[in-house]
Design an enzyme around this catalytic site. Structure first.
Site, PDB file in Angstrom:
ATOM      1  CB  CYS A  11      30.145  24.974  87.255  1.00 51.40           C
ATOM      2  SG  CYS A  11      31.756  24.982  88.334  1.00 51.40           S
ATOM      3  CB  CYS A  41      33.000  32.652  88.179  1.00 51.59           C
ATOM      4  SG  CYS A  41      33.404  30.869  87.521  1.00 51.59           S
TER       5      CYS A  41
END
Length: 345
Positions: free
Chosen positions: A92, A189
């Site tokens: 990410c 997340c």
């Protein structure tokens, strides 16, 4: 100056610090995921918007759902399906936060992109940018940034590099930032806590495969419903009772077998890495003796990295060297680079 904002304490405090220092700041929030997200949902977009409004700075929302799915979520599921344990935050950072979001900052004619990461970037006399661990060792996130390039580092600012977390919290309270407490950010997340196997199964039902659990002698001691439910080093939720503590030693995808062993059987001194990245842009010659951290939160251990073939030999056996995780190289607090653990002989 653009700053990536999640609406949490760290990015909000970093934005306020830049405003206080006189920078013209633009808040950028990447909307990456929807269901079950803890840092990249529409709710977080609203959190960030409120902080930007309070600071009287512009705020833009960037739709990153497609790239997040393609570069982060799909490879994450594929890794678990193949018996590996991925580290999605590293991908990410490389592709979304310091790739996609950085491109948007450039389109807005920003000269830098700041974030609330706990890490430090310095330009040294050699003309290169160096990535260093943060002052707060408990919050240091340099491990997750080891795949950044010279071009990316040249564009980045980390305002929290020299601050401990308590000081950041105190500053945000004194500054009156409208932050809604939500606990510390989690690694995954986009997955609800405790729902990782369910998440993987929803996206790839083929991972549900009944198989055997075998002890060091090859004896079948139990059964499982998919390799994605396990990771090397795991002790709990094995569904077996053998009179001594057993840990996952290896996930054999070819035979759909979970191999378990007592702790000494999970201690290894050698692993091979793939896709090694060097932050300087140049691989060192020969062998490199440095501190290697085979997982986040690892204290690191002295090892020799054989640059030619990616072999890492630790001075002392390490617990649960895990395929799919990153092994990151440190030297005197500097991150030199790292690679993906591919095989553990």
């Amino acid at each position: 100056m653009a700053i990536g904002m999640s609406g949490g304490t760290d990015s909000s405090a970093a934005a306020a610090m830049l405003v206080d220092q006189g920078y013209e700041v633009i808040g950028l929030t990447a909307h990456m995921w929807k269901d079950g997200s803890r840092c990249c949902s529409l709710e977080d977009v609203e959190r960030a918007r409120k902080v930007c409004s309070y600071l009287d700075i512009r705020h833009y929302v960037v739709n990153a759902q497609d790239i997040f799915t393609d570069k982060i979520v799909d490879p994450f599921v594929e890794a678990y399906a193949s018996g590996r344990t991925p580290s999605p935050c590293i991908y990410c950072n490389s592709f979304v936060k310091f790739g996609f979001l950085m491109d948007r900052a450039l389109q807005l004619n920003c000269d830098h992109l700041a974030t609330g990461h706990y890490a430090c970037v310095q330009r040294w006399a050699d003309g290169k940018y160096h990535l260093l661990a943060a002052q707060d060792a408990n919050k240091d996130q340099s491990y997750f940034l080891h795949r950044l390039s010279q071009k990316q580092l040249a564009f980045l600012l980390f305002p929290l590099a020299d601050l401990p977390k308590p000081a950041v919290k105190a500053y945000s309270e004194e500054r009156g930032l409208p932050i809604v407490p939500r606990g510390e950010s989690q690694d995954l997340c986009f997955v609800e806590e405790g729902k990782l196997p369910d998440f993987v199964e929803r996206r790839d039902p083929s991972v549900i495969k009944r198989g055997e659990i075998r002890d060091p002698d090859g004896k079948v001691v139990g059964h499982h419903d998919g390799l994605h439910r396990f990771t090397v080093g795991q002790r709990g939720k094995l569904g077996i009772a053998l009179g001594e503590r057993m840990y996952v030693k290896r996930l054999d995808q070819e035979n759909n077998v979970v191999e378990v062993a007592p702790r000494p059987g999970v201690m290894k001194s050698v692993c091979t890495l793939s896709d090694i990245h060097w932050i300087s842009g140049e691989a060192p010659a020969g062998e490199l003796v440095c501190e290697v951290r085979p997982r986040y939160r690892s204290n690191g251990a002295t090892a020799t990295v054989k640059v030619a073939d990616g072999t890492v030999v630790f001075d002392e056996p390490q617990f649960a060297l895990t395929p799919g995780q990153a092994a990151v190289f440190y030297q005197n607090g500097e991150v030199l680079g790292g690679g993906w653990i591919d095989e553990v002989p």
